[in-house]
Write a protein that holds these residues in place. Structure first.
Motif, PDB file in Angstrom:
ATOM      1  N   THR A 117     -86.439 -60.528  11.670  1.00  0.00           N
ATOM      2  CA  THR A 117     -87.513 -61.972  12.010  1.00  0.00           C
ATOM      3  C   THR A 117     -88.099 -61.684  11.033  1.00  0.00           C
ATOM      4  O   THR A 117     -88.944 -62.186  10.511  1.00  0.00           O
ATOM      5  CB  THR A 117     -88.015 -61.561  12.909  1.00  0.00           C
ATOM      6  N   TYR A 118     -88.479 -60.423  10.625  1.00  0.00           N
ATOM      7  CA  TYR A 118     -89.029 -59.626   9.603  1.00  0.00           C
ATOM      8  C   TYR A 118     -88.695 -59.163   8.333  1.00  0.00           C
ATOM      9  O   TYR A 118     -87.712 -58.048   8.315  1.00  0.00           O
ATOM     10  CB  TYR A 118     -90.203 -59.025  10.082  1.00  0.00           C
ATOM     11  N   PRO A 122     -97.368 -63.497   9.522  1.00  0.00           N
ATOM     12  CA  PRO A 122     -97.080 -63.273  10.511  1.00  0.00           C
ATOM     13  C   PRO A 122     -97.290 -62.317  11.586  1.00  0.00           C
ATOM     14  O   PRO A 122     -98.842 -61.980  11.650  1.00  0.00           O
ATOM     15  CB  PRO A 122     -95.382 -62.371  10.049  1.00  0.00           C
ATOM     16  N   CYS A 126     -97.868 -66.606   5.257  1.00  0.00           N
ATOM     17  CA  CYS A 126     -96.728 -67.324   5.824  1.00  0.00           C
ATOM     18  C   CYS A 126     -97.574 -66.310   7.381  1.00  0.00           C
ATOM     19  O   CYS A 126     -96.748 -66.892   8.090  1.00  0.00           O
ATOM     20  CB  CYS A 126     -95.438 -65.574   5.526  1.00  0.00           C
ATOM     21  N   CYS A 150     -90.167 -67.083   5.020  1.00  0.00           N
ATOM     22  CA  CYS A 150     -91.748 -66.801   3.952  1.00  0.00           C
ATOM     23  C   CYS A 150     -91.092 -67.704   2.746  1.00  0.00           C
ATOM     24  O   CYS A 150     -90.621 -67.236   1.896  1.00  0.00           O
ATOM     25  CB  CYS A 150     -92.194 -65.822   3.581  1.00  0.00           C
ATOM     26  N   ARG A 195     -92.578 -57.184  14.603  1.00  0.00           N
ATOM     27  CA  ARG A 195     -94.489 -57.002  14.630  1.00  0.00           C
ATOM     28  C   ARG A 195     -94.584 -56.138  14.119  1.00  0.00           C
ATOM     29  O   ARG A 195     -94.807 -55.244  13.053  1.00  0.00           O
ATOM     30  CB  ARG A 195     -95.116 -58.295  14.791  1.00  0.00           C
ATOM     31  N   HIS A 235     -93.261 -59.511   6.216  1.00  0.00           N
ATOM     32  CA  HIS A 235     -93.632 -61.920   5.667  1.00  0.00           C
ATOM     33  C   HIS A 235     -92.111 -62.349   6.647  1.00  0.00           C
ATOM     34  O   HIS A 235     -91.290 -60.919   7.284  1.00  0.00           O
ATOM     35  CB  HIS A 235     -92.657 -62.445   4.832  1.00  0.00           C
ATOM     36  N   TYR A 236     -92.550 -63.178   7.545  1.00  0.00           N
ATOM     37  CA  TYR A 236     -91.309 -64.441   8.446  1.00  0.00           C
ATOM     38  C   TYR A 236     -90.612 -63.953   7.139  1.00  0.00           C
ATOM     39  O   TYR A 236     -90.058 -64.056   6.065  1.00  0.00           O
ATOM     40  CB  TYR A 236     -91.838 -65.087   8.359  1.00  0.00           C
ATOM     41  N   PRO A 257     -99.735 -57.383   6.679  1.00  0.00           N
ATOM     42  CA  PRO A 257     -99.615 -59.062   6.570  1.00  0.00           C
ATOM     43  C   PRO A 257     -99.528 -60.328   5.772  1.00  0.00           C
ATOM     44  O   PRO A 257    -100.751 -59.754   4.884  1.00  0.00           O
ATOM     45  CB  PRO A 257     -99.845 -59.990   7.857  1.00  0.00           C
TER      46      PRO A 257
END
Length: 73
Positions: free
Chosen positions: A25-26, A73, A71, A40, A57, A36-37, A67
């Protein structure tokens, strides 16, 4: 024939390199210290060597990443 085999090998290698990042996811950037996501818009090359995939996260924060401001996150 040799060119076709080399092209197929290159394609398979690219997929194998991208799979861990696709499942994440990141993405954390070891150069900037930000995470980031995955989608992003500031990330141009998801499989670059300075990106580390993360599933949560909190794991990014625990490892000292901050973060991304774009984006968020």
């Amino acid at each position: 024939m040799k060119k076709i085999v080399l092209a197929l090998c290159a394609a398979v290698l690219m997929v194998l390199v991208a799979v861990p990042a696709l499942a994440s996811t990141y993405l954390a950037n070891t150069n900037s210290g930000k995470f980031h996501y995955y989608n992003c818009p500031t990330i141009k090359h998801h499989n670059a060597g300075h990106f580390v995939p993360y599933e949560s996260r909190q794991a990014c924060l625990d490892d000292g990443y901050i973060p991304c401001k774009k984006c968020n996150p």
